[in-house]
Enzyme design. Structure first.
Site, PDB file in Angstrom:
ATOM      1  N   SER A  24      39.044   3.415  32.101  1.00 56.21           N
ATOM      2  CA  SER A  24      39.945   3.067  33.241  1.00 56.21           C
ATOM      3  C   SER A  24      41.006   4.021  33.533  1.00 56.21           C
ATOM      4  O   SER A  24      41.349   4.284  34.646  1.00 56.21           O
ATOM      5  CB  SER A  24      40.670   1.622  32.791  1.00 56.21           C
ATOM      6  OG  SER A  24      39.644   0.621  32.456  1.00 56.21           O
ATOM      7  N   ARG A  28      41.424   6.499  36.944  1.00 54.71           N
ATOM      8  CA  ARG A  28      42.388   6.373  37.705  1.00 54.71           C
ATOM      9  C   ARG A  28      43.096   7.870  37.854  1.00 54.71           C
ATOM     10  O   ARG A  28      43.733   8.437  38.700  1.00 54.71           O
ATOM     11  CB  ARG A  28      43.427   5.439  37.182  1.00 54.71           C
ATOM     12  CG  ARG A  28      42.923   4.006  37.363  1.00 54.71           C
ATOM     13  CD  ARG A  28      43.481   3.072  36.600  1.00 54.71           C
ATOM     14  NE  ARG A  28      43.348   1.528  36.916  1.00 54.71           N
ATOM     15  CZ  ARG A  28      42.306   1.116  36.754  1.00 54.71           C
ATOM     16  NH1 ARG A  28      41.176   1.647  36.174  1.00 54.71           N
ATOM     17  NH2 ARG A  28      41.909  -0.314  37.228  1.00 54.71           N
ATOM     18  N   GLY A  96      31.694   1.554  38.698  1.00 51.91           N
ATOM     19  CA  GLY A  96      32.429   0.794  39.606  1.00 51.91           C
ATOM     20  C   GLY A  96      33.629   1.348  39.986  1.00 51.91           C
ATOM     21  O   GLY A  96      34.211   1.211  41.256  1.00 51.91           O
ATOM     22  N   ASP A 315      36.327  -7.856  29.353  1.00 50.22           N
ATOM     23  CA  ASP A 315      35.307  -6.843  28.848  1.00 50.22           C
ATOM     24  C   ASP A 315      35.043  -7.077  27.368  1.00 50.22           C
ATOM     25  O   ASP A 315      33.964  -6.643  26.593  1.00 50.22           O
ATOM     26  CB  ASP A 315      35.653  -5.485  28.902  1.00 50.22           C
ATOM     27  CG  ASP A 315      35.667  -4.799  30.256  1.00 50.22           C
ATOM     28  OD1 ASP A 315      34.887  -5.446  31.001  1.00 50.22           O
ATOM     29  OD2 ASP A 315      35.907  -3.573  30.517  1.00 50.22           O
ATOM     30  N   ARG A 346      26.931 -11.008  33.237  1.00 52.87           N
ATOM     31  CA  ARG A 346      27.195 -11.130  31.806  1.00 52.87           C
ATOM     32  C   ARG A 346      27.152 -12.462  30.901  1.00 52.87           C
ATOM     33  O   ARG A 346      26.877 -12.416  29.765  1.00 52.87           O
ATOM     34  CB  ARG A 346      28.353 -10.369  31.590  1.00 52.87           C
ATOM     35  CG  ARG A 346      28.121  -8.832  31.636  1.00 52.87           C
ATOM     36  CD  ARG A 346      29.690  -7.986  31.650  1.00 52.87           C
ATOM     37  NE  ARG A 346      29.407  -6.393  31.511  1.00 52.87           N
ATOM     38  CZ  ARG A 346      30.153  -5.743  31.536  1.00 52.87           C
ATOM     39  NH1 ARG A 346      31.524  -5.831  31.681  1.00 52.87           N
ATOM     40  NH2 ARG A 346      29.814  -4.396  31.566  1.00 52.87           N
ATOM     41  N   LYS A 412      27.265   5.076  29.559  1.00 53.17           N
ATOM     42  CA  LYS A 412      27.993   4.747  30.755  1.00 53.17           C
ATOM     43  C   LYS A 412      29.532   4.981  30.500  1.00 53.17           C
ATOM     44  O   LYS A 412      30.116   5.480  31.271  1.00 53.17           O
ATOM     45  CB  LYS A 412      27.942   3.397  31.159  1.00 53.17           C
ATOM     46  CG  LYS A 412      28.638   2.853  32.487  1.00 53.17           C
ATOM     47  CD  LYS A 412      28.334   1.643  32.974  1.00 53.17           C
ATOM     48  CE  LYS A 412      29.297   1.064  34.001  1.00 53.17           C
ATOM     49  NZ  LYS A 412      29.313   1.898  35.091  1.00 53.17           N
TER      50      LYS A 412
END
Length: 427
Positions: A24, A28, A96, A315, A346, A412
């Site tokens: 994250s 960013r 994403g 998550d 999920r 990933k």
């Protein structure tokens, strides 16, 4: 398709581990560095499938980037709100964050671009972001399916136009939509007014924007970034990934052992830190050590189930689901409907795989209820979802014969996860 057989651990885990940088924060920081006016050095960068797609997309847009995966840093020459290339094609893969953040960046630009993606990312929601950017002056031509990638985009500033600076957006499906608009606001002369609701990853975005020198005003459902704000070039340290750290903390609970994750501290801005409070409720002891937070599981791995709202740190739903069958009481995970729209559905994935391992699970639209069980051996389908692979591997620490199908999908976000897990168990 590759498989990994987890080795049952016959003793409590006792480990000190290092995890990659936060996905994250990494993605960013890459965006803010690109939009800064000068050279930015990012330290502690996560190198994974997602971040590499972000980096290659920026390179395709003309940014000059130095990458050192060994020392985990990236140097980016920022161009303010002026993209180096005014046309081109990028591929965001299954990322994403890259899909949402770069769509906003290109949507507010003065160029024309094509955004491609993996088959998995093509299924994930994007329409609220497309609608908000269209309202601001961008235009989109959907190549395959309306409201989804791939897409051709003409930026809101194309031809000298002036993008609209006030917009409303629905973030019920993903808070990344709001983060995308907020972080690209320095591209707008008049700043931006966004009408919306709150969320934990929005707080990460707000904090990081302030760290990069951009003020964020937030009152109720309105986020305001003032005119003439810009990102300051410089050096930025990326936090270790708390999401990744939680797998090892859960392993401590599961085995009655101890886990320290280097560099993870209670002042982290990542929402998944709340999972440590859940482990406390289950009976774990938590201390702040010099190296990082230390979690110690109850003796013999005997802990209680919990009833918890995981909306702000969803998550970790799968991490809790993996250790819940071994609790003495039932576990309820609720307010997580939005995770049906992530890399996989999920909730459905957790229910299916726990059922296959002999666990009784009750499913609701936004929740699951997991009963204590004698878990049986079996093959776990990961649905090409990195978090399914990493979290459900924990079950194998208590049950012999757990095999993770397509385990390499963890690339990933944490490409050497199974290697780190093995070393942690051997310490």
């Amino acid at each position: 398709m590759s498989q990994y057989k987890v080795r049952k651990l016959n003793k409590p885990i006792n480990c000190v581990v290092e995890v990659p940088g936060s996905k994250s924060i990494t993605n960013r920081a890459l965006l803010m560095a690109a939009l800064s006016d000068g050279e930015c050095r990012l330290n502690g960068v996560l190198f994974s499938d997602d971040s590499r797609h972000f980096l290659t997309s920026l390179i395709s847009l003309g940014y000059i980037i130095q990458v050192n995966e060994v020392e985990k840093y990236v140097i980016i020459e920022g161009h303010g709100g002026n993209l180096p290339k005014k046309e081109g094609t990028i591929n965001v893969g299954s990322a994403g964050t890259a899909a949402r953040f770069l769509t906003a960046m290109l949507g507010l630009s003065d160029g024309k671009y094509t955004i491609d993606a993996s088959e998995q990312m093509k299924k994930r929601p994007m329409l609220p972001l497309f609608e908000a950017l269209t309202d601001m002056g961008a235009s989109f031509e959907f190549i395959e399916k309306n409201g989804h990638l791939p897409v051709r985009v003409t930026g809101a500033a194309y031809g000298g136009r002036k993008p609209k600076s006030e917009v409303s957006i629905d973030i019920s499906e993903s808070t990344q939509f709001l983060s995308a608009l907020m972080m690209t606001s320095p591209m707008l002369e008049e700043g931006i007014h966004v009408h919306i609701t709150d969320g934990s990853y929005i707080r990460i975005t707000s904090n990081m924007m302030k760290q990069f020198g951009c003020e964020v005003d937030h009152e109720g459902a309105v986020y305001v970034i003032p005119a003439d704000d810009s990102y300051v070039a410089g050096t930025y340290q990326i936090e270790p990934d708390v999401s990744a750290a939680c797998y090892f903390y859960a392993a401590a609970a599961l085995t009655g052992g101890t886990a320290i994750v280097k560099g993870v501290h209670s002042n982290s801005m990542q929402g998944d830190l709340k999972f440590i409070d859940v482990l406390k409720q289950m009976g774990c002891a938590v201390t702040e050590e010099r190296e990082g937070i230390c979690v110690s599981g109850p003796k013999d791995g005997e802990y209680c189930g919990v009833d918890v709202d995981m909306n702000d740190f969803s998550d970790q739903s799968m991490t809790l689901a993996a250790i819940a069958p071994f609790a003495k009481t039932t576990t309820v995970i609720k307010n997580i409907e939005h995770i049906r729209l992530q890399e996989s559905d999920r909730i459905e994935a957790m229910v299916n795989e726990l059922n296959n391992l002999g666990v009784d699970v009750k499913e609701g639209r936004d929740r699951i209820e997991i009963s204590p069980a004698n878990v049986k051996p079996g093959v776990v389908d990961t649905y090409n979802d990195h978090r399914m692979a990493m979290s459900f591997a924990l079950i194998g620490l208590r049950v012999d014969g757990i095999i993770i199908d397509n385990y390499e999908c963890c690339c990933k976000t944490f490409e050497n996860y199974f290697e780190v897990l093995e070393k942690a168990c051997a310490q």
